[in-house]
Structures are given as structure tokens and as C-alpha cells.
Design an enzyme around this catalytic site. Structure first.
Site, PDB file in Angstrom:
ATOM      1  N   VAL A  67     103.252 -54.268 -62.171  1.00  0.00           N
ATOM      2  CA  VAL A  67     102.391 -53.221 -61.618  1.00  0.00           C
ATOM      3  C   VAL A  67     102.543 -51.919 -62.392  1.00  0.00           C
ATOM      4  CG1 VAL A  67     101.975 -51.782 -59.581  1.00  0.00           C
ATOM      5  CG2 VAL A  67     102.343 -54.242 -59.309  1.00  0.00           C
ATOM      6  N   ARG A  89     108.461 -61.686 -61.251  1.00  0.00           N
ATOM      7  CA  ARG A  89     107.850 -60.372 -61.411  1.00  0.00           C
ATOM      8  C   ARG A  89     106.343 -60.381 -61.201  1.00  0.00           C
ATOM      9  NH1 ARG A  89     106.888 -56.453 -66.585  1.00  0.00           N
ATOM     10  NH2 ARG A  89     106.665 -54.519 -65.402  1.00  0.00           N
ATOM     11  N   LEU A  90     105.873 -59.418 -60.390  1.00  0.00           N
ATOM     12  CA  LEU A  90     104.473 -59.032 -60.330  1.00  0.00           C
ATOM     13  C   LEU A  90     104.383 -57.694 -61.040  1.00  0.00           C
ATOM     14  CD1 LEU A  90     101.572 -59.471 -59.262  1.00  0.00           C
ATOM     15  CD2 LEU A  90     102.238 -58.190 -57.224  1.00  0.00           C
ATOM     16  N   GLY A 131     109.469 -54.128 -55.068  1.00  0.00           N
ATOM     17  CA  GLY A 131     108.877 -53.005 -54.368  1.00  0.00           C
ATOM     18  C   GLY A 131     108.400 -51.914 -55.291  1.00  0.00           C
ATOM     19  N   CYS A 136     107.064 -58.346 -56.567  1.00  0.00           N
ATOM     20  CA  CYS A 136     108.128 -59.246 -57.016  1.00  0.00           C
ATOM     21  C   CYS A 136     108.870 -59.960 -55.898  1.00  0.00           C
ATOM     22  CB  CYS A 136     109.126 -58.503 -57.895  1.00  0.00           C
ATOM     23  SG  CYS A 136     108.372 -57.491 -59.178  1.00  0.00           S
ATOM     24  N   SER A 148      96.816 -50.647 -47.251  1.00  0.00           N
ATOM     25  CA  SER A 148      96.523 -51.183 -45.925  1.00  0.00           C
ATOM     26  C   SER A 148      97.028 -50.238 -44.845  1.00  0.00           C
ATOM     27  CB  SER A 148      97.176 -52.569 -45.774  1.00  0.00           C
ATOM     28  OG  SER A 148      96.899 -53.130 -44.513  1.00  0.00           O
ATOM     29  N   GLY A 149      96.395 -50.309 -43.676  1.00  0.00           N
ATOM     30  CA  GLY A 149      96.683 -49.353 -42.605  1.00  0.00           C
ATOM     31  C   GLY A 149      97.768 -49.755 -41.637  1.00  0.00           C
ATOM     32  N   ASP A 189     109.756 -48.078 -62.788  1.00  0.00           N
ATOM     33  CA  ASP A 189     110.563 -47.564 -61.688  1.00  0.00           C
ATOM     34  C   ASP A 189     111.820 -48.413 -61.495  1.00  0.00           C
ATOM     35  OD1 ASP A 189     109.004 -49.708 -60.749  1.00  0.00           O
ATOM     36  OD2 ASP A 189     108.959 -48.943 -58.703  1.00  0.00           O
TER      37      ASP A 189
END
Length: 612
Positions: free
Chosen positions: A53, A50-51, A78, A2, A377-378, A102
Site C-alpha cells: 500500500v 504483504r499487501l 496495518g 498484510c 468504511s464507517g 511505515d
């Protein structure tokens, strides 16, 4: 993931300014393609993109809690990875929930603990809470700064947003660039809190801000502290392994498809193996993506930053752990495409990127987004576990300037022959970098019982966490959110950061190599060839056709008599490098060339007011 934005104005009736709030919110559409919301009160307005998830139907925002004394509204970006445990604790305290998101957990945590909710969160987040009961705004950024939050104080309040473009959409914000901003652009170091734009700054990691009628105050709620490390090597390795398993199980929670970004290096390979364990248990096939370059195996020349190609190791890991793997192969035309460069510069809002490495990352994320909404991702493994070669180089350790600058370019990288002489003298970039590094070293927490060498190495590790990692996380966030992909970074879990930071240097290098603790924790998960592979950074093309394309673009730039960039850049320098044999262009000069093209693009797109 988001995007959030908002406006607080104690002298205005903001319910009459929804058009402006919608314009601010619209700039973040790429961050949140699944929904849009704007909420206003008398003196505050929140915007959200908003994304979706977690809890796809139930997490719409801004989310509002109505109380007898007034409304409390949240705009949140987040993921809080311990939201299930927090939900259970809040239910025990008498709270009831309407959704499984969340977001509602964060809002309810504010109702229970106020600004002290930050002590209870594990995750990556940046959010705003407007409390109409007290006409008070709370802004929070996560401990490591994985998610961004920019602020722009005004005469009677504050503008804020996940990206500068949201703030700049408000008429109160000036698109102005001064010498301090130019120092950031040409310094190749992101100073904590800097936002380049005059009058704008970034809320620092681990910090919250409170705005009310008495003004703005900020509080650091988390910082890594120096503490004794009682564990031996075996105990340290085991604790790191346990933390990584717990982190992975927390972060592989989503109601959408997930994947792992795999480079074949130790960091991403460890994540791939750990994720595969969890997903195979669930009956899922892990999905991985990697980036490579057309014809890269022809004429590859090992160098100090990269001594091997990624592709063979990527294939080995994918076979070993059983992933459904996709290679994203890019050629020089895609990397040099001005439209792709414009997309990368616009995503960052700033010309502080990494040239074709930003473009390739953007295209990698775009391909991953076609099949996944969440990626692991690292990022931060090198900063946490001391993985960069210059951290282990005695000369770079003792240099008076940032180790990555000393290690990669040394004295050459402290000069800026491309900048107009008078402006370069006023900016004094070498002095800026030396002073900034001295300040960063002085702020690093150490133990009085450490010897001077141990203290120095611990301070260098802290500078990487506080000033190198922030740039890497910014890059990851902007490129991923430009295509609506949520990228999670397991190595940024604050418990892991705190534990490894306090491990003595001898434990960080107990096997005679970099990242010893991570390598030890990964034994049994990966092939020995991958475990023993030397640190290899995010890849960069060696195709000479890319540099030739860049030089063609420099010739086009030289033909523009009205190019604003020549108020800053020496035209003769550009003319000289445009005709230089590409084989003679070193890494530092190439970085300057790419920064020059980024700046040119940025000036054309944003047209800032130059205060030089």
C-alpha cells in the site's frame, strides 16, 4: 495491510522448522497477495504476507535491523497514519532510513523506544518484534482492535497469527472446541479475548504482550478513561469537525487506488464528503461503492432496524459530492450460494458471522478490490456517537442483558431451542450473557460526579466499544482481507473515541436524535435529507426466495445421517423450521438458521475435536 504469523520455541532450533513456518504463512496468502517472507532465528520464526500500500518496492517483510548485539525482526500488519511525523522525529534523534515505508518507521521506533513505541503510534496495526539480543518477543495490537492478533501458548513458547488458520497450521495447535467456545458461537456476543478454539485467545485491543525466558506477560497500554468534558455543544461540534478533517487527511495516504464504501447513511456519507474534499483538492475523482439487492424496491417492508432503502440516499450523496459510483446488485442465488457461504466462514475461521450479510459484504469487497486496494468504511461511528436505537430505548437501557440482544429479540433471543436440551442446560447461555454484561458494565470508566442515569448510559456506551464494536471490526477485517482489500476505519481514531466518550449524554443527543455530535459536525457537507435520515444498519435482503433457498438447504442437511452438527442441534427443530412459512420466520429465528448453516459448513471444513 498484510498478515503476520510466527512461532517462538525456547526448546527447539527453529531454523530447522522453516517448512512449518512457511505453511503457517501460506494460510494468510489472501491477506497479502503481493509478497511473502519468512525469517528465522534460533528460537523464533516470523512469517509475513504483504499487501503493498505504501512504498510498493521498499516495504518487504519481515524487516530486519542488524545491530552489533543481534538482529531485530519485525512482521507488521496495518497502517500507522502519523508515520511521516514519526519519521521526522526519529531522524532528529539520529536515525537514518532506507525506505519510505511505515514498516521501517515502526521498526526504528522500536529501536528508539522499545515497547514504549506504542505511545507514539496513531493507526490500526498488529505486529510482532523479535529481539534476538534478548531472545524476547513483543506483540502489539492497536488501541481499538481494528487489526487482529491471535495467540496460542505452548509448553515452551507461543504461536501467533493474524487469523486462527495460521496457528492451526502448526502441528502443536489442536483443533478443539469446548463448551466455552459453543457459548460464544450461540451467544451472539464476542467476549473480549475469546477465540472460540480451545487453548487459543485473542490479544485484546490496546494491549501488548512480551514473551521471554521468564514467561508471558501482558500490559494494557491504552484504555478509554472517564474525564470531565468542559466544552459546550457548539465547541464540541467544532472539535469533532476538526478531528474528522485531520483524520481524513491522515488516512487518505496510499500509493494505490482508494475508494469509500457508501451506504447512504450518515456515517458513510460523512466519510464520502470529507474524502471528496481531500481528493478533489488533489485533482482526483473519489470512487464509491454500495451494495443493494435485486428487486428490493418491490415489497420493501420498513421495520424497527431499517425504515428506508439505502439506494435513493446513496445516489443523492454520490451526486452531491461528485463521486464515480458503482452499485453492486446481488440476488438471492448469490446470497444463498453454499460456495459463497463457505468462503465467508473460511474467511472468519469461525461460525460466528452474520449469515447473508457476511456474504454480501464479502462480495461487495470483492467488487471494490477489482478497482481499488484501499477503502474507507464507517464502522464504529454508531459505537462512538451512540447511534443504535436500542441505546436510546429505556427498556433496553435497564435490561440485565446486552442492549442489542434485549432490543432486537428480548427474552426470545435468550433461549436456544435449536440446541440439544442437555447441552443447552450445561452451557446456560442466558446466565453467560447476563454475567458477561454485568462484568462489562462494572469495568466501564465513569465519573463519580455523574448522576446514576448518566453513569448507566456511559457504561452502555463503553460496552458497545468493548464488546459490540469488536465483532463488527472482526467481520470487516476478515471479509476484506479475504479478497486483499485494506479497509480503513476513520471513526476508530483513538483521539475521536476519547473525546466523544466523555461528552455527556445530553450533548450526544442535543438535537433530540442519535449521533447529534456527528450530525452537527457534518452540517454543510451533506443534503439535509441525508443528515436527518434515521439510523439504518448494513442492509439485509427481504427477498422471500432467499429464505426458501435456506429452507432447501435445511432439507438437504436433514437427509445427512452423519452430519456432525446434530451432535449439537436438535434435528426436530431443524425439521420444523424447514417447513415453516417463510413469512412467519422472525429475525431471531432467521439469525439462528443462518448460524446453523454456518456451523454446519464450519464443522465440515475444519472438523474440530468436540470436547462436550
Amino acid at each position: 495491510m498484510c498478515g503476520v504469523t510466527g512461532w517462538v520455541s525456547y526448546d527447539r532450533e527453529l531454523t530447522a522448522h522453516t517448512v512449518t513456518l512457511r505453511a503457517m504463512t501460506a494460510t494468510l496468502a489472501a491477506r497479502g497477495p503481493d509478497g511473502e517472507g519468512v525469517w528465522t532465528a534460533r528460537h523464533a520464526g516470523l512469517g509475513h504476507r504483504r499487501l503493498a500500500v505504501i512504498d510498493l518496492p521498499g516495504g518487504a517483510q519481515p524487516m530486519v535491523a542488524e545491530t552489533p548485539a543481534g538482529a531485530i525482526a519485525l512482521s507488521y500488519s496495518g497502517e500507522v497514519y502519523n508515520h511521516r511525523e514519526l519519521r521526522a522525529e526519529l531522524q532528529r534523534r539520529g536515525h537514518r532510513f532506507r525506505t519510505a515505508s511505515d514498516t521501517e518507521v515502526v521498526l526504528t521506533a522500536y529501536l528508539e523506544w522499545g515497547e514504549d513505541l506504542v505511545e507514539h503510534l496513531n493507526g490500526m496495526y498488529a505486529f510482532a518484534v523479535w529481539d534476538d539480543r534478548t531472545e524476547r518477543l513483543l506483540l502489539v495490537r492497536d488501541r481499538l482492535g481494528v487489526k487482529p492478533m491471535f495467540i496460542y501458548p505452548t509448553a515452551d513458547g507461543l504461536l501467533f497469527g493474524s487469523e486462527p488458520k495460521a496457528i492451526l497450521a502448526n502441528p502443536l495447535a489442536r483443533k478443539a472446541l469446548g463448551e466455552d467456545g459453543l457459548r460464544e458461537i450461540f451467544g451472539f456476543v464476542k467476549m473480549p479475548g475469546s477465540a472460540i478454539w480451545h487453548g487459543m485467545r485473542e490479544l485484546k485491543p490496546g494491549t501488548l504482550a512480551v514473551l521471554d525466558h521468564n514467561g508471558l506477560r501482558e500490559r494494557v497500554y491504552w484504555r478509554v478513561e472517564a474525564m470531565p468534558h468542559p466544552d459546550n455543544a457548539a465547541e464540541s461540534v467544532e472539535h469533532v469537525r476538526e478531528l474528522l478533517h485531520d483524520i481524513m487527511r491522515r488516512q487518505l495516504v496510499a500509493d494505490v487506488p482508494q475508494c469509500v464504501l457508501l451506504s447512504g447513511g450518515l456515517d458513510s456519507s460523512v466519510l464520502t464528503a470529507l474524502a471528496a474534499e481531500v481528493l478533489h483538492e488533489r485533482g482526483e475523482i473519489p470512487r464509491t461503492f454500495a451494495v443493494s439487492f435485486a428487486g428490493e424496491q418491490d415489497g420493501f417492508v420498513p421495520h424497527v432496524l431499517q425504515d428506508s432503502l439505502d439506494a435513493p440516499f446513496v445516489r443523492q450523496v454520490a451526486r452531491h459530492v461528485g463521486t464515480e459510483h458503482t452499485d453492486i446488485v446481488l440476488d438471492h442465488t448469490a446470497l444463498a450460494d453454499p460456495d459463497n457461504r463457505a468462503a465467508a466462514v473460511t474467511a472468519r475461521d469461525l461460525p460466528t458471522g452474520m449469515g447473508e450479510m457476511d456474504v454480501s459484504l464479502l462480495l461487495l469487497f470483492q467488487a471494490a478490490r477489482a478497482r481499488s486496494t484501499v477503502a474507507l468504511s464507517g464502522e464504529s461511528a454508531d459505537e462512538v456517537f451512540a447511534g443504535y436505537w436500542w441505546q436510546h430505548d429505556p427498556a433496553a437501557q435497564q435490561a440485565p442483558i446486552y442492549p442489542w440482544i434485549a432490543g432486537i429479540g428480548g427474552a426470545q433471543s435468550q433461549t436456544r431451542p435449536m440446541i440439544n436440551a442437555g447441552l443447552a442446560a450445561r452451557m446456560d447461555i442466558p446466565g453467560h450473557l447476563v454475567g458477561g454484561y454485568a462484568d462489562a458494565l462494572a469495568q466501564a470508566p465513569v465519573l463519580d460526579t455523574d448522576d446514576p442515569r448518566e453513569q448507566r448510559l456511559r457504561r452502555i456506551c463503553h460496552v458497545h466499544l468493548s464488546q459490540f464494536l469488536t465483532n463488527m471490526l472482526d467481520r470487516k477485517d476478515r471479509m476484506s482481507m479475504a479478497v486483499g482489500l485494506e479497509v480503513r476505519v476513520p471513526f476508530c481514531d483513538h483521539r475521536l473515541v476519547e473525546y466523544v466518550y466523555n461528552a455527556p449524554w445530553a450533548l450526544k443527543t442535543f438535537d433530540g436524535k442519535e449521533k447529534s455530535l456527528l450530525r452537527g459536525a457534518a452540517r454543510g457537507l451533506l443534503p439535509s435529507t441525508v443528515l436527518e435520515r434515521r439510523k439504518s444498519p448494513y442492509p439485509s435482503t427481504q427477498d422471500v426466495k432467499y429464505l426458501l433457498a435456506v429452507q432447501d438447504q435445511l432439507h438437504e442437511l436433514l437427509s445427512r445421517r452423519d452430519a456432525t452438527v446434530f451432535e449439537i442441534i436438535e434435528r426436530d427443530w431443524v425439521r420444523a423450521v424447514a417447513t415453516t412459512d417463510p413469512a412467519l420466520i422472525d429475525r431471531a429465528t432467521r439469525a439462528f438458521l443462518e448460524r446453523l448453516l454456518d456451523i454446519t459448513m464450519w464443522l465440515d471444513i475444519y472438523r474440530p475435536e468436540m470436547r462436550l
